[in-house]
Enzyme design. Structure first.
Site, mmCIF file in Angstrom:
data_model
loop_
_atom_site.group_PDB
_atom_site.id
_atom_site.type_symbol
_atom_site.label_atom_id
_atom_site.label_comp_id
_atom_site.label_asym_id
_atom_site.label_seq_id
_atom_site.Cartn_x
_atom_site.Cartn_y
_atom_site.Cartn_z
ATOM 1 N N GLY A 214 -6.453 -0.926 -2.552
ATOM 2 C CA GLY A 214 -6.862 -2.278 -2.892
ATOM 3 C C GLY A 214 -7.348 -2.490 -4.312
ATOM 4 N N ASP A 215 -7.517 -1.410 -5.080
ATOM 5 C CA ASP A 215 -8.039 -1.558 -6.448
ATOM 6 C C ASP A 215 -7.530 -0.419 -7.328
ATOM 7 O OD1 ASP A 215 -9.429 -2.844 -8.444
ATOM 8 O OD2 ASP A 215 -11.374 -1.985 -7.919
ATOM 9 N N PHE A 216 -6.223 -0.164 -7.252
ATOM 10 C CA PHE A 216 -5.616 0.937 -8.007
ATOM 11 C C PHE A 216 -5.453 0.489 -9.457
ATOM 12 C CE2 PHE A 216 -2.195 4.259 -8.543
ATOM 13 C CZ PHE A 216 -2.937 5.323 -8.095
#
Length: 356
Positions: A214-216
């Protein structure tokens, strides 16, 4: 979502006391690391080893089951050969503990974990060659595929129906659009939201489900020199936005954040897409929605950065890192249009794959 005074504000003396009491370590060096909603510290103890003390914000700390699943996911990826951090047990044998402390806002409770320190520098600080972008896309696809195999009794907490950072929840941005105060950017954000509702939402039933990191992003991926004048990925950080989602969302997120750091952002999509599809080819619905989903992530990042700055003006420099570059790139993507951008991305990806 940021809540005023939810972010911890531990002093270095409070950190030193916490590390000593919970882990029996005497810190010879403590230095602050950047974080959006939490507080992270590099810890170098005299007993040896290097660690990161992660102090969760008081809102997320109210959901220990979610943090437990995130911690398990990090370990699961590590066991499957991916360079994720893992949590170390404290003196009581627990991987996390709830600490009540006054950081200046009155006594609040914060979940605390000690994580392994991963060597490397953030991918934001090295040249984003086509090969490194390819490897980043491949790593993102590999990560989500492994996470989909994970078993845990509390997996249901990853549904997170109101997570504002989930690309499934883009309409949750609408109450915050007024922050742009009639600027040209407001029109673009509203247009993307309309495209999302009318074009992406009806196709979502054809997206393949998975668990998203979700936050790469460019600050959550570490790299080291590979010995051949390039870099390899050496670390995956920050699982705080992990949730049940779709594979195509992770790809869109990865492309968007790599664009932020590239001198020619439009050229990023092709190599990342090629790397992703080398591991997990897209279906037609996913291909068709990629452009709008990348724009959607830009909108999330820019809108929520403005909101967070309204709560934490003292942290403006860090909070606006993505937004400053993102505004220009979002506008450029929107002006080029879906057909032109997709043609470039998919043709470049095909050419890149042919060379492999």
């Amino acid at each position: 979502m940021s809540v005023k005074h939810a972010k911890p504000n531990f002093s270095k003396s409070q950190v030193a006391e916490t590390v000593k009491r919970l882990f029996g370590l005497t810190a010879s060096e403590i230095s602050s690391l950047p974080s959006y909603d939490d507080q992270n510290f590099f810890i170098d103890p005299i007993e040896g080893g290097k660690y990161v003390l992660k102090i969760m914000n008081s809102e997320d700390s109210k959901n220990p089951a979610l943090i437990e699943v995130q911690t398990h996911a990090m370990s699961f990826l590590h066991q499957n050969g991916l360079p994720a951090q893992t949590a170390l047990p404290n003196i009581s044998g627990q991987l996390m503990s709830l600490e009540e402390i006054d950081c200046g806002y009155g006594s609040q409770k914060y979940l605390v974990r000690l994580l392994t320190y991963l060597p490397g520098t953030t991918i934001s600080k090295v040249p984003l060659t086509p090969q490194l972008l390819y490897e980043t896309g491949k790593m993102a696809a590999t990560m989500d595929t492994i996470l989909q195999e994970m078993v845990h009794p509390h997996l249901a907490v990853l549904e997170r129906e109101n997570l504002i950072w989930s690309l499934s929840n883009l309409p949750l941005l609408e109450p915050y659009i007024h922050l742009f105060d009639g600027s040209p950017l407001e029109k673009v954000v509203k247009s993307v939201l309309y495209q999302y509702k009318t074009f992406v939402t009806p196709k979502r039933c054809n997206f393949r489900k998975c668990i998203n990191h979700g936050d790469f992003n460019d600050l959550n991926v570490l790299v080291q020199p590979d010995g051949r004048d390039g870099h390899r990925i050496s670390g995956i950080l920050d699982f705080g936005d992990m949730h049940s989602g779709y594979y195509i969302h992770e790809l869109a997120i990865t492309i968007m954040y790599m664009m932020i750091e590239h001198p020619k952002p439009i050229e990023v999509g092709g190599p990342v897409l090629a790397g992703w599809e080398s591991f997990l080819p897209l279906n037609e619905a996913e291909k068709d929605c990629l452009y709008v989903l990348v724009l959607s992530r830009f909108c999330q990042s820019i809108v929520l950065a403005h909101y967070s700055v309204s709560l934490h003006p003292e942290n403006e420099e860090y909070l606006m890192i993505t937004s400053k570059n993102g505004v220009h790139t979002l506008s450029q993507l929107w002006e080029l249009g879906k057909e032109q951008v997709e043609k470039l991305w998919f043709q470049t990806a095909a050419q890149f794959s042919d060379k492999k």
